[in-house]
Design a protein around this motif. Structure first.
Motif, short mmCIF file in Angstrom:
data_model
loop_
_atom_site.label_atom_id
_atom_site.label_comp_id
_atom_site.label_asym_id
_atom_site.label_seq_id
_atom_site.Cartn_x
_atom_site.Cartn_y
_atom_site.Cartn_z
N SER A 60 0.81 -1.21 0.00
CA SER A 60 0.00 0.00 0.00
C SER A 60 0.85 1.27 0.00
CB SER A 60 -0.92 0.01 1.23
OG SER A 60 -0.14 0.18 2.42
N LYS A 63 0.72 3.45 -5.46
CA LYS A 63 -0.30 2.86 -6.33
C LYS A 63 0.29 1.85 -7.32
CE LYS A 63 -3.93 4.46 -4.56
NZ LYS A 63 -4.92 3.58 -3.93
N GLU A 66 0.26 -1.28 -5.26
CA GLU A 66 -1.12 -1.71 -4.98
C GLU A 66 -1.77 -2.31 -6.23
OE1 GLU A 66 -3.55 1.34 -3.10
OE2 GLU A 66 -5.38 0.31 -3.71
N ARG A 240 -6.37 4.63 2.38
CA ARG A 240 -5.79 5.08 1.10
C ARG A 240 -5.94 4.03 -0.01
NH1 ARG A 240 -1.11 4.61 4.32
NH2 ARG A 240 -0.02 2.66 3.91
N SER A 242 -7.58 1.91 -3.00
CA SER A 242 -8.59 2.20 -4.03
C SER A 242 -9.80 1.31 -3.79
CB SER A 242 -8.01 1.93 -5.40
OG SER A 242 -6.97 2.84 -5.68
N GLU A 244 -11.30 -0.64 -5.69
CA GLU A 244 -11.14 -1.97 -6.30
C GLU A 244 -10.35 -2.89 -5.37
OE1 GLU A 244 -10.28 0.94 -7.71
OE2 GLU A 244 -11.96 1.14 -9.12
N THR A 245 -9.32 -2.35 -4.73
CA THR A 245 -8.51 -3.17 -3.81
C THR A 245 -9.34 -3.53 -2.57
OG1 THR A 245 -6.70 -1.77 -4.54
CG2 THR A 245 -6.20 -3.33 -2.78
N LYS A 246 -10.13 -2.56 -2.11
CA LYS A 246 -11.00 -2.84 -0.96
C LYS A 246 -11.99 -3.95 -1.30
CE LYS A 246 -10.97 1.69 1.22
NZ LYS A 246 -11.67 2.95 1.30
N THR A 267 -8.66 -1.36 -13.49
CA THR A 267 -7.80 -0.21 -13.26
C THR A 267 -8.16 0.39 -11.91
OG1 THR A 267 -7.97 0.17 -15.62
CG2 THR A 267 -6.92 1.91 -14.34
N LEU A 268 -7.16 0.68 -11.11
CA LEU A 268 -7.44 1.30 -9.80
C LEU A 268 -7.91 2.73 -9.99
CD1 LEU A 268 -4.49 0.16 -7.48
CD2 LEU A 268 -6.61 -1.02 -8.05
N THR A 269 -8.95 3.11 -9.24
CA THR A 269 -9.41 4.50 -9.32
C THR A 269 -9.07 5.23 -8.03
OG1 THR A 269 -11.60 3.77 -8.57
CG2 THR A 269 -11.28 4.04 -10.93
#
Ligand SMILES: O=C(O)CCC(=O)C(=O)O
Ligand SMILES: [Fe+2]
Length: 269
Positions: A60, A63, A66, A240, A242, A244-246, A267-269
Protein backbone atom coordinates in the motif's frame (compact mmCIF):
# COMPACT_ATOMS: atom_id res chain seq x y z
CA UNK A 1 -4.74 -20.42 -17.44
CA UNK A 2 -3.26 -21.81 -20.62
CA UNK A 3 -3.18 -25.62 -20.92
CA UNK A 4 0.58 -25.45 -20.36
CA UNK A 5 0.22 -23.35 -17.19
CA UNK A 6 -2.51 -25.62 -15.89
CA UNK A 7 -0.44 -28.73 -16.53
CA UNK A 8 2.66 -27.29 -14.87
CA UNK A 9 0.84 -25.78 -11.89
CA UNK A 10 -0.93 -29.06 -11.22
CA UNK A 11 2.23 -31.10 -11.69
CA UNK A 12 4.56 -28.94 -9.63
CA UNK A 13 2.43 -26.69 -7.39
CA UNK A 14 3.94 -23.47 -8.68
CA UNK A 15 4.37 -21.35 -11.80
CA UNK A 16 7.25 -19.12 -12.74
CA UNK A 17 6.00 -16.43 -15.14
CA UNK A 18 8.71 -14.43 -16.87
CA UNK A 19 8.63 -10.75 -17.80
CA UNK A 20 5.22 -10.05 -16.33
CA UNK A 21 5.96 -6.40 -15.57
CA UNK A 22 6.36 -3.90 -18.39
CA UNK A 23 9.49 -1.71 -18.28
CA UNK A 24 7.35 1.17 -16.97
CA UNK A 25 5.71 -0.97 -14.25
CA UNK A 26 9.12 -2.25 -13.21
CA UNK A 27 10.66 1.22 -13.10
CA UNK A 28 7.80 2.67 -11.06
CA UNK A 29 7.65 -0.18 -8.55
CA UNK A 30 11.43 -0.28 -8.13
CA UNK A 31 11.49 3.47 -7.47
CA UNK A 32 8.63 3.18 -4.93
CA UNK A 33 10.51 0.41 -3.10
CA UNK A 34 13.74 2.38 -3.09
CA UNK A 35 11.89 5.32 -1.50
CA UNK A 36 10.62 2.98 1.24
CA UNK A 37 14.07 1.55 1.84
CA UNK A 38 15.56 5.04 2.14
CA UNK A 39 12.76 6.35 4.39
CA UNK A 40 13.31 6.91 8.10
CA UNK A 41 10.68 5.28 10.37
CA UNK A 42 8.70 8.52 10.70
CA UNK A 43 8.67 9.00 6.93
CA UNK A 44 6.98 5.65 6.25
CA UNK A 45 3.38 5.89 5.00
CA UNK A 46 0.90 5.41 7.88
CA UNK A 47 0.22 1.77 8.69
CA UNK A 48 3.48 0.53 7.15
CA UNK A 49 6.10 -0.75 9.52
CA UNK A 50 9.62 -1.94 8.92
CA UNK A 51 10.28 -5.16 10.73
CA UNK A 52 12.43 -8.21 10.22
CA UNK A 53 13.24 -8.14 6.56
CA UNK A 54 10.67 -5.91 5.07
CA UNK A 55 7.62 -3.77 5.33
CA UNK A 56 4.24 -4.96 6.52
CA UNK A 57 1.48 -3.68 4.24
CA UNK A 58 4.22 -2.59 1.84
CA UNK A 59 1.84 -3.15 -1.08
CA UNK A 60 0.00 0.00 0.00
CA UNK A 61 3.05 2.27 -0.14
CA UNK A 62 2.43 3.34 -3.73
CA UNK A 63 -0.30 2.86 -6.33
CA UNK A 64 2.20 1.10 -8.63
CA UNK A 65 2.56 -1.62 -5.96
CA UNK A 66 -1.12 -1.71 -4.98
CA UNK A 67 -2.05 -2.20 -8.66
CA UNK A 68 -0.13 -5.50 -8.67
CA UNK A 69 -2.88 -7.06 -6.51
CA UNK A 70 -4.99 -6.96 -9.69
CA UNK A 71 -2.30 -7.28 -12.34
CA UNK A 72 -3.77 -8.31 -15.73
CA UNK A 73 -1.46 -11.35 -15.93
CA UNK A 74 -2.08 -12.76 -12.46
CA UNK A 75 -5.70 -11.68 -11.90
CA UNK A 76 -7.28 -14.20 -14.31
CA UNK A 77 -5.18 -16.96 -12.71
CA UNK A 78 -6.25 -15.96 -9.18
CA UNK A 79 -9.88 -15.93 -10.26
CA UNK A 80 -9.55 -19.34 -11.87
CA UNK A 81 -7.79 -20.95 -8.90
CA UNK A 82 -10.37 -19.63 -6.41
CA UNK A 83 -13.35 -20.52 -8.62
CA UNK A 84 -14.06 -16.78 -8.98
CA UNK A 85 -14.24 -16.22 -5.21
CA UNK A 86 -10.98 -14.40 -4.44
CA UNK A 87 -10.02 -12.39 -1.41
CA UNK A 88 -6.72 -10.56 -1.10
CA UNK A 89 -5.59 -10.81 2.51
CA UNK A 90 -1.96 -9.74 2.92
CA UNK A 91 0.72 -7.80 1.07
CA UNK A 92 4.20 -7.51 2.54
CA UNK A 93 7.28 -6.23 0.83
CA UNK A 94 10.50 -8.12 1.51
CA UNK A 95 14.06 -6.86 1.27
CA UNK A 96 16.17 -9.94 1.89
CA UNK A 97 19.89 -9.34 2.52
CA UNK A 98 22.95 -11.41 3.40
CA UNK A 99 22.67 -10.10 6.95
CA UNK A 100 20.04 -12.69 7.75
CA UNK A 101 22.11 -15.81 8.19
CA UNK A 102 19.52 -18.48 8.92
CA UNK A 103 17.38 -20.19 6.31
CA UNK A 104 13.59 -20.38 6.56
CA UNK A 105 12.94 -24.09 7.04
CA UNK A 106 10.71 -26.00 4.67
CA UNK A 107 7.06 -25.44 5.52
CA UNK A 108 3.63 -25.46 3.91
CA UNK A 109 -0.04 -25.04 4.69
CA UNK A 110 -1.93 -28.10 5.76
CA UNK A 111 1.02 -29.75 7.47
CA UNK A 112 -0.30 -29.34 10.98
CA UNK A 113 -3.64 -30.08 12.51
CA UNK A 114 -5.55 -27.83 10.14
CA UNK A 115 -7.48 -29.26 7.25
CA UNK A 116 -8.79 -25.95 6.01
CA UNK A 117 -6.22 -25.38 3.24
CA UNK A 118 -7.01 -27.21 0.04
CA UNK A 119 -5.71 -28.14 -3.36
CA UNK A 120 -8.15 -30.02 -5.57
CA UNK A 121 -8.91 -30.63 -9.22
CA UNK A 122 -12.56 -30.81 -10.20
CA UNK A 123 -14.12 -30.84 -13.67
CA UNK A 124 -10.83 -30.10 -15.38
CA UNK A 125 -10.24 -27.09 -13.14
CA UNK A 126 -7.75 -26.46 -10.35
CA UNK A 127 -9.00 -25.13 -7.03
CA UNK A 128 -6.86 -23.91 -4.18
CA UNK A 129 -7.83 -21.62 -1.32
CA UNK A 130 -4.36 -20.45 -0.33
CA UNK A 131 -2.40 -18.70 -3.07
CA UNK A 132 0.81 -16.73 -2.78
CA UNK A 133 1.97 -14.47 -5.61
CA UNK A 134 5.55 -13.20 -5.50
CA UNK A 135 6.41 -10.19 -7.69
CA UNK A 136 10.19 -9.81 -8.12
CA UNK A 137 11.95 -6.45 -8.48
CA UNK A 138 15.55 -7.70 -8.43
CA UNK A 139 17.30 -10.62 -10.13
CA UNK A 140 18.00 -13.99 -8.54
CA UNK A 141 20.77 -16.17 -10.04
CA UNK A 142 21.57 -19.81 -9.36
CA UNK A 143 23.68 -20.00 -6.21
CA UNK A 144 22.31 -16.76 -4.74
CA UNK A 145 19.89 -18.48 -2.36
CA UNK A 146 16.25 -17.45 -1.93
CA UNK A 147 13.11 -19.42 -2.57
CA UNK A 148 13.26 -23.20 -2.70
CA UNK A 149 10.32 -25.46 -3.48
CA UNK A 150 9.60 -29.17 -3.44
CA UNK A 151 7.72 -29.66 -6.72
CA UNK A 152 4.67 -31.89 -6.45
CA UNK A 153 4.53 -31.70 -2.65
CA UNK A 154 1.16 -29.88 -2.69
CA UNK A 155 -0.33 -33.32 -3.45
CA UNK A 156 1.60 -35.18 -0.76
CA UNK A 157 -0.21 -37.83 1.24
CA UNK A 158 2.31 -38.49 3.96
CA UNK A 159 4.11 -36.48 6.58
CA UNK A 160 7.52 -35.23 5.51
CA UNK A 161 10.24 -37.16 7.36
CA UNK A 162 12.29 -34.86 9.53
CA UNK A 163 15.71 -33.87 8.14
CA UNK A 164 15.10 -35.76 4.89
CA UNK A 165 15.98 -32.78 2.71
CA UNK A 166 18.34 -30.95 5.08
CA UNK A 167 20.33 -33.56 6.99
CA UNK A 168 22.89 -30.82 7.80
CA UNK A 169 20.62 -27.87 8.64
CA UNK A 170 23.51 -25.68 9.81
CA UNK A 171 25.65 -26.15 6.72
CA UNK A 172 24.74 -23.59 4.06
CA UNK A 173 27.30 -25.12 1.68
CA UNK A 174 25.69 -28.58 1.67
CA UNK A 175 24.40 -29.45 -1.81
CA UNK A 176 20.63 -29.22 -2.31
CA UNK A 177 18.70 -32.46 -2.27
CA UNK A 178 17.93 -33.31 -5.94
CA UNK A 179 14.16 -33.14 -5.33
CA UNK A 180 14.41 -29.48 -4.27
CA UNK A 181 14.32 -26.64 -6.80
CA UNK A 182 15.78 -23.20 -6.16
CA UNK A 183 13.56 -20.81 -8.10
CA UNK A 184 15.55 -17.98 -9.69
CA UNK A 185 13.20 -15.23 -10.93
CA UNK A 186 14.49 -12.07 -12.56
CA UNK A 187 13.21 -8.55 -11.95
CA UNK A 188 9.73 -8.32 -13.47
CA UNK A 189 9.01 -12.05 -13.08
CA UNK A 190 6.26 -13.57 -10.94
CA UNK A 191 6.14 -16.84 -9.01
CA UNK A 192 2.73 -18.21 -8.03
CA UNK A 193 2.49 -21.03 -5.51
CA UNK A 194 -0.26 -22.76 -3.65
CA UNK A 195 0.75 -22.48 0.01
CA UNK A 196 0.10 -26.25 0.11
CA UNK A 197 3.45 -26.57 -1.68
CA UNK A 198 6.38 -27.34 0.61
CA UNK A 199 8.80 -24.42 0.35
CA UNK A 200 11.50 -22.60 2.27
CA UNK A 201 14.15 -19.96 1.83
CA UNK A 202 17.93 -20.37 1.52
CA UNK A 203 20.25 -17.80 3.05
CA UNK A 204 20.83 -14.91 0.64
CA UNK A 205 24.52 -15.03 -0.30
CA UNK A 206 25.31 -11.94 -2.40
CA UNK A 207 26.63 -9.10 -0.29
CA UNK A 208 26.31 -6.46 -2.99
CA UNK A 209 22.70 -7.21 -4.00
CA UNK A 210 19.50 -7.85 -2.08
CA UNK A 211 16.32 -9.72 -3.01
CA UNK A 212 13.30 -7.44 -3.27
CA UNK A 213 9.87 -8.86 -3.82
CA UNK A 214 6.25 -8.41 -2.87
CA UNK A 215 4.27 -11.22 -1.24
CA UNK A 216 0.57 -11.04 -2.16
CA UNK A 217 -1.66 -13.57 -0.46
CA UNK A 218 -5.09 -14.63 -1.62
CA UNK A 219 -7.72 -16.87 -0.08
CA UNK A 220 -11.29 -17.56 -1.01
CA UNK A 221 -13.62 -14.69 -0.10
CA UNK A 222 -15.37 -16.82 2.53
CA UNK A 223 -12.25 -18.35 4.05
CA UNK A 224 -12.12 -17.93 7.82
CA UNK A 225 -8.92 -18.12 9.77
CA UNK A 226 -7.86 -16.73 13.13
CA UNK A 227 -8.60 -13.26 11.88
CA UNK A 228 -12.08 -14.25 10.79
CA UNK A 229 -13.95 -11.81 8.64
CA UNK A 230 -12.80 -8.62 10.28
CA UNK A 231 -10.75 -5.95 8.55
CA UNK A 232 -7.44 -7.27 7.34
CA UNK A 233 -5.53 -4.02 7.16
CA UNK A 234 -5.09 -1.20 9.69
CA UNK A 235 -7.52 1.72 9.22
CA UNK A 236 -4.70 4.04 8.02
CA UNK A 237 -3.98 1.56 5.22
CA UNK A 238 -7.64 0.95 4.36
CA UNK A 239 -8.14 4.68 4.05
CA UNK A 240 -5.79 5.08 1.10
CA UNK A 241 -6.69 1.86 -0.77
CA UNK A 242 -8.59 2.20 -4.03
CA UNK A 243 -12.19 0.94 -4.04
CA UNK A 244 -11.14 -1.97 -6.30
CA UNK A 245 -8.51 -3.17 -3.81
CA UNK A 246 -11.00 -2.84 -0.96
CA UNK A 247 -13.48 -4.93 -2.92
CA UNK A 248 -10.80 -7.53 -3.56
CA UNK A 249 -9.98 -7.65 0.18
CA UNK A 250 -13.61 -7.82 1.26
CA UNK A 251 -15.21 -10.83 2.88
CA UNK A 252 -18.18 -12.24 0.94
CA UNK A 253 -20.41 -15.26 1.32
CA UNK A 254 -19.76 -18.40 -0.69
CA UNK A 255 -22.73 -17.85 -2.99
CA UNK A 256 -21.96 -14.21 -3.76
CA UNK A 257 -20.02 -13.07 -6.80
CA UNK A 258 -17.97 -9.91 -6.55
CA UNK A 259 -18.55 -7.36 -9.34
CA UNK A 260 -14.78 -7.24 -9.72
CA UNK A 261 -14.46 -10.82 -10.97
CA UNK A 262 -16.49 -9.97 -14.07
CA UNK A 263 -13.54 -7.91 -15.30
CA UNK A 264 -10.19 -9.16 -16.57
CA UNK A 265 -8.63 -5.72 -16.65
CA UNK A 266 -9.20 -3.72 -13.51
CA UNK A 267 -7.80 -0.21 -13.26
CA UNK A 268 -7.44 1.30 -9.80
CA UNK A 269 -9.41 4.50 -9.32
O1 LIG B 1 11.14 -15.55 1.05
C1 LIG B 1 10.48 -16.23 0.24
O2 LIG B 1 10.83 -16.30 -0.95
C2 LIG B 1 9.27 -17.02 0.65
C3 LIG B 1 8.61 -16.56 1.90
C4 LIG B 1 7.53 -17.52 2.33
O3 LIG B 1 7.77 -18.62 2.71
C5 LIG B 1 6.13 -17.13 2.21
O4 LIG B 1 5.87 -15.96 1.94
O5 LIG B 1 5.23 -17.98 2.39
FE1 LIG C 1 5.73 -19.68 3.15
Amino acid sequence: MTPKQKYLFDLRGYLHLENVLTPVELRNTQAAIERLVQASPDELPPGIRRGGEGFSNGFSADKSLEALTLHPTTWPIIKELTFNKPRFNRGSLVVNTHERQEMTPLHCAGEGFRWTRRYDVKNDRIFTNDIVVFFYFTDVYPGDGGLIVLPGSHKRNFKRPKNLFFPEPDNPEAPLHPAIVNVTPKAGDVVIITEMLTHGVLVWKPQDRDRRFLILRYKTQFFQDDRGIRELFPPEVMERLSPETKALAAYAAEWEEKELVKQDNVTLT
